[in-house]
Motif scaffolding. Structure first.
Motif, PDB file in Angstrom:
ATOM      1  N   LYS A 173      40.630 -32.721 -30.823  1.00 49.10           N
ATOM      2  CA  LYS A 173      41.277 -31.444 -31.077  1.00 49.10           C
ATOM      3  C   LYS A 173      40.285 -30.364 -31.479  1.00 49.10           C
ATOM      4  CE  LYS A 173      42.643 -32.010 -35.875  1.00 49.10           C
ATOM      5  NZ  LYS A 173      43.751 -32.041 -36.811  1.00 49.10           N
ATOM      6  N   ALA A 174      39.097 -30.738 -31.917  1.00 52.12           N
ATOM      7  CA  ALA A 174      38.083 -29.745 -32.260  1.00 52.12           C
ATOM      8  C   ALA A 174      37.586 -28.995 -31.024  1.00 52.12           C
ATOM      9  CB  ALA A 174      36.918 -30.406 -32.984  1.00 52.12           C
ATOM     10  N   ALA A 175      37.895 -29.492 -29.828  1.00 54.45           N
ATOM     11  CA  ALA A 175      37.404 -28.874 -28.598  1.00 54.45           C
ATOM     12  C   ALA A 175      38.237 -27.687 -28.135  1.00 54.45           C
ATOM     13  CB  ALA A 175      37.349 -29.930 -27.492  1.00 54.45           C
ATOM     14  N   VAL A 176      39.421 -27.495 -28.697  1.00 53.84           N
ATOM     15  CA  VAL A 176      40.286 -26.383 -28.272  1.00 53.84           C
ATOM     16  C   VAL A 176      40.819 -25.640 -29.486  1.00 53.84           C
ATOM     17  CG1 VAL A 176      40.996 -27.568 -26.147  1.00 53.84           C
ATOM     18  CG2 VAL A 176      42.389 -27.782 -28.194  1.00 53.84           C
ATOM     19  N   ALA A 177      41.160 -24.395 -29.264  1.00 53.87           N
ATOM     20  CA  ALA A 177      41.774 -23.604 -30.332  1.00 53.87           C
ATOM     21  C   ALA A 177      43.267 -23.924 -30.375  1.00 53.87           C
ATOM     22  CB  ALA A 177      41.565 -22.114 -30.078  1.00 53.87           C
ATOM     23  N   PRO A 178      43.819 -24.129 -31.560  1.00 48.56           N
ATOM     24  CA  PRO A 178      45.256 -24.422 -31.636  1.00 48.56           C
ATOM     25  C   PRO A 178      46.071 -23.167 -31.347  1.00 48.56           C
ATOM     26  CG  PRO A 178      44.345 -24.205 -33.829  1.00 48.56           C
ATOM     27  CD  PRO A 178      43.188 -24.111 -32.870  1.00 48.56           C
ATOM     28  N   ARG A 184      50.928 -26.403 -35.333  1.00 43.53           N
ATOM     29  CA  ARG A 184      49.833 -25.982 -34.470  1.00 43.53           C
ATOM     30  C   ARG A 184      49.698 -27.009 -33.351  1.00 43.53           C
ATOM     31  NH1 ARG A 184      44.484 -25.064 -37.323  1.00 43.53           N
ATOM     32  NH2 ARG A 184      44.748 -27.240 -37.826  1.00 43.53           N
ATOM     33  N   ARG A 185      49.640 -26.524 -32.112  1.00 37.79           N
ATOM     34  CA  ARG A 185      49.511 -27.412 -30.961  1.00 37.79           C
ATOM     35  C   ARG A 185      48.110 -27.282 -30.379  1.00 37.79           C
ATOM     36  NH1 ARG A 185      53.487 -28.819 -26.134  1.00 37.79           N
ATOM     37  NH2 ARG A 185      51.959 -29.755 -24.741  1.00 37.79           N
ATOM     38  N   PHE A 186      47.451 -28.426 -30.202  1.00 36.45           N
ATOM     39  CA  PHE A 186      46.153 -28.496 -29.543  1.00 36.45           C
ATOM     40  C   PHE A 186      46.433 -28.975 -28.122  1.00 36.45           C
ATOM     41  CE2 PHE A 186      45.610 -28.833 -34.034  1.00 36.45           C
ATOM     42  CZ  PHE A 186      44.475 -28.094 -34.304  1.00 36.45           C
ATOM     43  N   HIS A 187      46.577 -28.039 -27.205  1.00 34.73           N
ATOM     44  CA  HIS A 187      47.131 -28.287 -25.873  1.00 34.73           C
ATOM     45  C   HIS A 187      46.065 -28.708 -24.863  1.00 34.73           C
ATOM     46  CE1 HIS A 187      50.138 -27.907 -22.773  1.00 34.73           C
ATOM     47  NE2 HIS A 187      49.335 -27.135 -22.074  1.00 34.73           N
ATOM     48  N   ASP A 188      46.487 -29.535 -23.914  1.00 30.39           N
ATOM     49  CA  ASP A 188      45.694 -29.902 -22.745  1.00 30.39           C
ATOM     50  C   ASP A 188      44.353 -30.533 -23.117  1.00 30.39           C
ATOM     51  OD1 ASP A 188      45.256 -30.243 -20.036  1.00 30.39           O
ATOM     52  OD2 ASP A 188      44.632 -28.174 -19.678  1.00 30.39           O
TER      53      ASP A 188
END
Length: 165
Positions: free
Chosen positions: A25-30, A39-43
């Motif tokens: 989840k650190a790879a995308v902005a929530p 908060r959704r960490f999508h795709d």
């Protein structure tokens, strides 16, 4: 280190890219959802499947622990679908993959996940078994269900030894 020993590397997206996707989840902005209360960490990864009869399925795995050094004597791959493993706690686990060399696994690589990371293997990626270290660990597994043979195993003539880097 002998030619049959494999060091354990940290799991990074760049190093793992030939084999799949690091689920982190650190790879995308929530993005906010539920009126800002979640908060959704999508795709974070895509689980691809082959064939109109196949579908994505979600399962649960309770895995027994391993210790290092580890004797790697078998790898497997799934020709009809990707396969994702997501740990239910922050404990790191070992990820072993091999490049494909003409339909056979090449020299293995071993990665240690950071707390909370998961992986999604590309379709047809040679990989070791689910390998928590030192204590049992639970995982969600997302992969392909449906007709067809989606498991190919390869035993090594001589085991590889995976040791701390």
């Amino acid at each position: 280190m002998s030619g049959r020993q494999i060091p354990v590397e940290p799991l990074t997206q760049a190093a793992f890219a030939p084999f799949g996707t690091v689920i982190d989840k650190a790879a995308v902005a929530p993005r906010p959802m539920n009126a800002g209360r979640a908060r959704r960490f999508h795709d974070l990864a895509q689980v691809a499947v082959v064939g109109a009869d196949g579908q994505v399925v979600i399962g649960f795995v309770e895995a027994e622990p391993y210790t290092l050094p580890l004797r790697l004597s078998l790898v497997e791959r799934h020709p009809l679908g990707a396969q994702a493993f997501i740990p239910l706690n922050a404990a790191p686990f070992l990820v072993v993959v091999c490049p494909d060399e003409g339909g056979r696994p090449g020299r293995p690589r071993a990665f240690l996940t950071a707390p909370g990371q998961g992986v999604c293997y590309h379709i047809g990626t040679w990989h070791g078994v689910l390998t928590p270290l030192d204590r049992p660990q639970d995982f969600w597994v997302i992969d392909r269900g449906g007709p067809g043979v989606n498991l190919e195993e390869h035993p090594f003539d001589e085991p590889w030894i995976i040791a701390h880097g």
